[in-house]
Design an enzyme around this catalytic site. Structure first.
Site, short mmCIF file in Angstrom:
data_model
loop_
_atom_site.label_atom_id
_atom_site.label_comp_id
_atom_site.label_asym_id
_atom_site.label_seq_id
_atom_site.Cartn_x
_atom_site.Cartn_y
_atom_site.Cartn_z
N GLY A 33 11.71 85.37 28.19
CA GLY A 33 10.33 84.96 28.01
C GLY A 33 9.62 85.96 27.12
O GLY A 33 10.25 86.88 26.58
N LYS A 90 14.40 88.57 37.37
CA LYS A 90 13.44 88.64 36.28
C LYS A 90 13.17 90.11 36.04
O LYS A 90 12.64 90.81 36.90
CB LYS A 90 12.15 87.89 36.64
CG LYS A 90 11.16 87.84 35.50
CD LYS A 90 9.98 86.97 35.86
CE LYS A 90 9.04 86.84 34.68
NZ LYS A 90 7.93 85.93 35.00
N VAL A 127 15.62 87.15 32.05
CA VAL A 127 16.14 86.71 33.34
C VAL A 127 17.65 86.88 33.31
O VAL A 127 18.31 86.43 32.37
CB VAL A 127 15.75 85.25 33.66
CG1 VAL A 127 16.32 84.84 35.01
CG2 VAL A 127 14.24 85.08 33.64
N ASP A 144 0.49 79.69 34.86
CA ASP A 144 1.36 79.53 33.69
C ASP A 144 2.32 78.36 33.87
O ASP A 144 3.51 78.49 33.62
CB ASP A 144 2.12 80.83 33.43
CG ASP A 144 2.78 80.86 32.06
OD1 ASP A 144 2.30 80.14 31.14
OD2 ASP A 144 3.77 81.58 31.88
N GLU A 175 15.79 83.12 43.86
CA GLU A 175 16.78 82.07 43.99
C GLU A 175 17.31 81.67 42.61
O GLU A 175 16.54 81.53 41.66
CB GLU A 175 16.10 80.87 44.66
CG GLU A 175 16.88 79.62 44.77
CD GLU A 175 16.06 78.49 45.38
OE1 GLU A 175 16.65 77.44 45.62
OE2 GLU A 175 14.84 78.66 45.62
N TYR A 176 18.61 81.48 42.52
CA TYR A 176 19.23 81.02 41.28
C TYR A 176 19.43 79.51 41.34
O TYR A 176 19.99 78.99 42.30
CB TYR A 176 20.57 81.72 41.06
CG TYR A 176 21.38 81.15 39.92
CD1 TYR A 176 20.90 81.23 38.61
CD2 TYR A 176 22.58 80.51 40.15
CE1 TYR A 176 21.62 80.69 37.56
CE2 TYR A 176 23.31 79.97 39.09
CZ TYR A 176 22.82 80.06 37.80
OH TYR A 176 23.54 79.53 36.77
N VAL A 177 18.93 78.82 40.33
CA VAL A 177 19.13 77.37 40.21
C VAL A 177 20.09 77.16 39.05
O VAL A 177 19.80 77.53 37.92
CB VAL A 177 17.80 76.63 39.95
CG1 VAL A 177 18.04 75.16 39.70
CG2 VAL A 177 16.83 76.84 41.10
N GLY A 215 18.08 83.85 30.47
CA GLY A 215 16.80 83.38 29.94
C GLY A 215 15.98 84.52 29.40
O GLY A 215 16.26 85.70 29.66
N LYS A 265 4.24 75.32 32.88
CA LYS A 265 4.73 74.76 31.61
C LYS A 265 6.19 74.39 31.80
O LYS A 265 6.82 74.80 32.78
CB LYS A 265 4.57 75.78 30.47
CG LYS A 265 5.33 77.08 30.69
CD LYS A 265 5.02 78.08 29.60
CE LYS A 265 5.76 79.39 29.87
NZ LYS A 265 5.38 80.41 28.90
#
Length: 157
Positions: free
Chosen positions: A22, A42, A27, A140, A95-97, A20, A142
């Protein structure tokens, strides 16, 4: 502008790939050998334009916020496992989802069923209420900061 490659390791964590991105961070999927689990890291790049005093203050605030977030233990809030400041970057291990954010479900052609929307909103409300009662405000919220995992698992990041 080219994207810097992810390091092979950050501390004890072995990096697998980027999962990911941002506005201010990336990430990464990593493996924690001590806990034998996958984690999300992150990674916030250090601002090269900061003077030494401003950088020290920013790093202190960064670690304080990570510590506060790490105290939020709730089934619908991403768990924070570790945080540190290194020479070239700052990072938070969480934690990883294995899922996606809510972002893809915000398009008119890909909306969730109403029952799933209500369930997700309820779980997010529980998580935000919990953090608010602990004196922590998200600032934040969202779709990009809400993860949906297997079996409709909902986690606020």
């Amino acid at each position: 502008m080219t994207t810097p490659l992810a390091p092979e390791k950050i501390g004890k964590y072995t990096i697998s790939r980027e999962i990911g991105r941002g506005a201010t961070s990336r990430v990464l999927l990593a493996h924690d050998p001590f806990a034998a689990r996958d984690v999300a890291i992150k990674l916030v790049q250090a601002d090269t334009g900061m003077d030494a005093e401003m950088r020290r203050r920013f790093e202190k605030v960064f670690l304080n916020e990570a510590s506060l977030a790490g105290q939020l233990v709730h089934p619908h809030i991403i768990a924070i496992y570790d945080a540190d400041v290194a020479e070239d970057y700052r990072y938070i291990v969480m934690e990883y989802v294995n899922g996606s954010t809510l972002e893809p479900y915000c398009r008119p052609d890909n909306l969730l069923p109403v029952a799933d929307v209500v369930e997700t909103a309820f779980k997010c409300a529980l998580a935000l209420d919990f953090s608010h009662r602990k004196g922590i405000i998200h600032r934040d919220i969202k779709p990009a900061n809400i993860m949906i995992g297997p079996d409709r698992e909902t986690k606020v990041t």
